[in-house]
Motif scaffolding. Structure first.
Motif, PDB file in Angstrom:
ATOM      1  N   UNK A  46      -8.941  -9.556  67.607  1.00  0.00           N
ATOM      2  CA  UNK A  46      -8.565  -9.669  69.018  1.00  0.00           C
ATOM      3  C   UNK A  46      -7.480 -10.719  69.204  1.00  0.00           C
ATOM      4  N   UNK A  47      -7.561 -11.808  68.463  1.00  0.00           N
ATOM      5  CA  UNK A  47      -6.549 -12.855  68.581  1.00  0.00           C
ATOM      6  C   UNK A  47      -5.183 -12.382  68.059  1.00  0.00           C
ATOM      7  N   UNK A  48      -5.211 -11.582  66.991  1.00  0.00           N
ATOM      8  CA  UNK A  48      -3.946 -11.096  66.416  1.00  0.00           C
ATOM      9  C   UNK A  48      -3.356  -9.942  67.225  1.00  0.00           C
ATOM     10  N   UNK A  49      -4.155  -9.319  68.067  1.00  0.00           N
ATOM     11  CA  UNK A  49      -3.675  -8.169  68.837  1.00  0.00           C
ATOM     12  C   UNK A  49      -2.599  -8.607  69.821  1.00  0.00           C
ATOM     13  N   UNK A  50      -1.548  -7.811  69.922  1.00  0.00           N
ATOM     14  CA  UNK A  50      -0.510  -8.069  70.922  1.00  0.00           C
ATOM     15  C   UNK A  50       0.635  -8.930  70.443  1.00  0.00           C
ATOM     16  N   UNK A  51       0.528  -9.521  69.260  1.00  0.00           N
ATOM     17  CA  UNK A  51       1.617 -10.352  68.737  1.00  0.00           C
ATOM     18  C   UNK A  51       2.703  -9.469  68.125  1.00  0.00           C
ATOM     19  N   UNK A  52       3.924  -9.889  68.308  1.00  0.00           N
ATOM     20  CA  UNK A  52       5.056  -9.193  67.696  1.00  0.00           C
ATOM     21  C   UNK A  52       6.044 -10.230  67.219  1.00  0.00           C
ATOM     22  N   UNK A  53       6.641  -9.970  66.063  1.00  0.00           N
ATOM     23  CA  UNK A  53       7.612 -10.898  65.498  1.00  0.00           C
ATOM     24  C   UNK A  53       9.009 -10.304  65.664  1.00  0.00           C
ATOM     25  N   UNK A  54       9.863 -11.017  66.364  1.00  0.00           N
ATOM     26  CA  UNK A  54      11.258 -10.616  66.514  1.00  0.00           C
ATOM     27  C   UNK A  54      12.120 -11.511  65.638  1.00  0.00           C
ATOM     28  N   UNK A  55      13.119 -10.913  65.017  1.00  0.00           N
ATOM     29  CA  UNK A  55      14.048 -11.675  64.185  1.00  0.00           C
ATOM     30  C   UNK A  55      15.433 -11.652  64.820  1.00  0.00           C
ATOM     31  N   UNK A  56      16.103 -12.793  64.789  1.00  0.00           N
ATOM     32  CA  UNK A  56      17.465 -12.862  65.304  1.00  0.00           C
ATOM     33  C   UNK A  56      18.209 -13.976  64.591  1.00  0.00           C
ATOM     34  N   UNK A  57      19.505 -13.809  64.447  1.00  0.00           N
ATOM     35  CA  UNK A  57      20.357 -14.879  63.926  1.00  0.00           C
ATOM     36  C   UNK A  57      21.157 -15.534  65.047  1.00  0.00           C
ATOM     37  N   UNK A  58      20.905 -15.101  66.286  1.00  0.00           N
ATOM     38  CA  UNK A  58      21.605 -15.690  67.428  1.00  0.00           C
ATOM     39  C   UNK A  58      21.076 -17.096  67.677  1.00  0.00           C
ATOM     40  N   UNK A  59      21.941 -18.044  67.935  1.00  0.00           N
ATOM     41  CA  UNK A  59      21.471 -19.403  68.223  1.00  0.00           C
ATOM     42  C   UNK A  59      20.707 -19.440  69.537  1.00  0.00           C
ATOM     43  N   UNK A  60      19.847 -20.452  69.673  1.00  0.00           N
ATOM     44  CA  UNK A  60      19.033 -20.572  70.878  1.00  0.00           C
ATOM     45  C   UNK A  60      19.884 -20.750  72.117  1.00  0.00           C
ATOM     46  N   UNK A  61      21.085 -21.326  71.948  1.00  0.00           N
ATOM     47  CA  UNK A  61      21.964 -21.510  73.097  1.00  0.00           C
ATOM     48  C   UNK A  61      22.404 -20.170  73.684  1.00  0.00           C
ATOM     49  N   UNK A  62      22.517 -19.169  72.820  1.00  0.00           N
ATOM     50  CA  UNK A  62      22.922 -17.850  73.310  1.00  0.00           C
ATOM     51  C   UNK A  62      21.724 -16.999  73.691  1.00  0.00           C
ATOM     52  N   UNK A  63      20.635 -17.114  72.920  1.00  0.00           N
ATOM     53  CA  UNK A  63      19.494 -16.228  73.122  1.00  0.00           C
ATOM     54  C   UNK A  63      18.215 -17.050  73.046  1.00  0.00           C
ATOM     55  N   UNK A  64      17.723 -17.447  74.188  1.00  0.00           N
ATOM     56  CA  UNK A  64      16.468 -18.192  74.242  1.00  0.00           C
ATOM     57  C   UNK A  64      15.299 -17.239  74.004  1.00  0.00           C
TER      58      UNK A  64
END
Length: 586
Positions: free
Chosen positions: A422-440
């Motif tokens: 139940x705790x693991x349900x709903x989690x998703x991992x997104x990967x990006x190389x965009x800096x945090x300044x561009x994509x928070x």
């Protein structure tokens, strides 16, 4: 040319005009005819209208009649020859739209060198004419089911459809620009091809059209292949994609969640823009749609003999609605699995089959766990029950002891394992190389939530206006050319949406278009679709009066006057009402 057409008529008649001038005006804005004629080299024996004009008018027919079949085009042109001739300034003949002529056009559009050249020129022209500033590119694939024999085709093959079944289909890879939902590059592939290898060729073709660096390339988990991500890094662009961690890095989520819990870091709440207070105050936590955290890691891969190294951010997000859906699904699977497990060892009675050996019992348990995806979520105890019964001798059969064996299975839920699931349900991992300044963190979630823009294109292609399926052509090259043709039509629909939305935005924040909803003329919208606007042009006719019956002694044409709603739509689309008034003569 127009006069020569009218001279051939000797009696009055009415020609349907409807939305044809609107479609013609939009196609001219796009430059379709000029681009096609610049790319397609006609055969030396080709006579009459050029391929560019034939395809342009065919597109008008497909969108106006909502029919992409070749058979009715020639008859339709014959019924609209005055309107088409006046709009195009060409001598339009129905014979130019025979099945053979249309099939030749499809064959040309199916050639990769022709289609890629058309897309390059068209993409550059649309960016220039509509003042587009490409920032977000979306990549996705879809399939279309057909009724063809896969043994006789290289394009239509049996593959796994979206619903999980295996059907004869073709595959379409599409790259589109936000926020228009405008297709930029389209690839038609065999239905049995995997999606993963299609992303890089599509991305490379887009980069031939859009030279600017810094695009944000968004795609589903099939775009998360490490070499696809590396290709985007090499192209000086940023990617955003959910990781297929169960397939590629099955232990990754556990590692990330464990480290996060150990460090005791506070998660970041994610809100929709409309839920953020305008005065800068902290938003209500109850309005959050998700929460999450992020970590960084270094990625390295060899591409074409070159080692590519870059920093990647992993955004670990848990959506509240998705979590609830996943947890509800988990409990439904648990209930079904528990019911099935208890039925394995029923009470001994007539008609109830019993499991008689331990191996069969364990195999049945394993099958149920796999079916309902509940591995490790139950505790089991079982015992063998043996019943012996003495049977008397009878005739030539000696006395004997019959031995009956059954297993009794006791099932209980593994509450700790279920709590972990139940705790693991709903989690998703997104990967990006965009800096945090561009994509928070928040911007990343909202950008991926807009993936429906890509799906809208597929729904458009499969909707009633374009109806890419069912497919009636039998040759693979004709089918490929037809799909390319219909994606040209989808570009027109996307640009019409964009043009109207932009025009309304310039009028003011509360500007809306009314009069386009049947049965509710007062209803308005700030985002009218091209389809709905086109439907507002029904019942516009051209009346032709031959010279013999005209008081002025010359042929005359009269066109139904546009309504205020129709005139406003023309203005929103950047079109002149002269497209209609110029049809009049006399």
């Amino acid at each position: 040319i127009y006069s020569s057409i009218m001279v051939k008529r000797t009696e009055p008649y009415i020609e349907r005009v409807d939305d044809l001038p609107v479609l013609f005006g939009l196609l001219q804005q796009m430059g379709i005819q000029a681009i096609l004629d610049a790319v397609i080299v006609s055969h030396g024996n080709w006579q009459g209208l050029t391929a560019g004009w034939v395809i342009t008018i065919w597109l008008m027919h497909s969108l106006s009649e909502q029919n992409h079949c070749m058979e009715p085009v020639q008859e339709w042109v014959a019924k609209h020859v005055v309107t088409l001739g006046r709009l195009s300034g060409q001598e339009v003949r129905a014979l130019d739209f025979s099945d053979d002529r249309l099939a030749l056009c499809l064959k040309e559009l199916s050639k990769p060198e022709v289609w890629h050249a058309v897309e390059r020129r068209l993409g550059a022209n649309l960016i220039r004419v509509y003042h587009l500033k490409p920032e977000v590119l979306r990549l996705d694939a879809t399939v279309g089911t057909v009724g063809h024999n896969p043994a006789q085709h290289t394009l239509f093959k049996v593959g796994k459809a979206k619903n999980g079944s295996y059907e004869t289909q073709f595959k379409m890879m599409l790259a589109s620009l936000d926020p228009l939902g405008l297709p930029v590059a389209v690839d038609i592939e065999a239905g049995d091809m995997a999606d993963d290898p299609l992303y890089v060729p599509s991305y490379r073709r887009v980069k031939q059209i859009i030279k600017e660096k810094g695009l944000l390339v968004v795609g589903d988990s099939k775009m998360s292949a490490i070499r696809t991500r590396a290709e985007i890094v090499v192209g000086d662009d940023d990617y955003l994609t959910p990781l297929a961690w169960l397939k590629d890095e099955p232990g990754l989520l556990d590692v990330l969640l464990s480290a996060w819990q150990e460090q005791g870091e506070v998660a970041t709440n994610i809100f929709l823009p409309q839920d953020m207070p305008e005065d800068g105050r902290e938003p209500d936590p109850n309005l959050a749609i998700a929460y999450g955290f992020e970590v960084s890691r270094c990625r390295q891969v060899v591409v074409a003999g070159q080692t590519i190294v870059w920093q990647e951010r992993l955004l670990v997000i848990r959506s509240h609605s998705y979590t609830q859906t996943m947890q509800d699904g988990l409990h439904r699977r648990l209930d079904k699995a528990e019911t099935a497990l208890k039925k394995l060892t029923p009470v001994r009675s007539r008609g109830k089959r019993q499991i008689k050996d331990e191996e069969s019992l364990l195999s049945a348990i394993e099958q149920i766990e796999k079916k309902y995806r509940v591995e490790g979520l139950f505790h089991y105890t079982y015992q063998q029950q043996v019943t012996e019964r003495r049977v008397r001798a009878y005739k030539d059969k000696p006395a004997r002891t019959e031995r009956q064996v059954r297993y009794q299975l006791t099932v209980s839920r593994n509450q700790q394992a279920i709590a972990d699931a139940e705790f693991k349900a709903g989690w998703r991992i997104y990967a990006t190389n965009a800096p945090a300044e561009r994509l928070s963190l928040t911007e990343a979630v909202l950008a991926y939530r807009d993936q429906y823009i890509e799906e809208n294109i597929f729904r458009r292609l499969q909707g009633k206006f374009l109806s890419i399926t069912p497919v009636y052509v039998q040759r693979d090259d004709h089918a490929r050319g037809l799909f390319h043709l219909l994606t040209l039509a989808s570009r027109l629909l996307a640009l019409g949406d964009y043009q109207a939305k932009q025009s309304l935005a310039k009028e003011g924040p509360d500007a809306e278009l009314t009069g386009v909803y049947r049965g509710n003329p007062k209803r308005g919208t700030a985002r009218p679709t091209t389809e709905r606007m086109l439907q507002a042009f029904e019942h516009i006719n051209l009346l032709f009066i031959p010279s013999e019956m005209s008081s002025a002694g010359q042929a005359a044409c009269f066109v139904t006057q546009l309504s205020p709603v129709q005139e406003r739509i023309m203005m929103l689309l950047g079109l002149s009402t002269s497209l209609y008034t110029s049809l009049q003569v006399g």
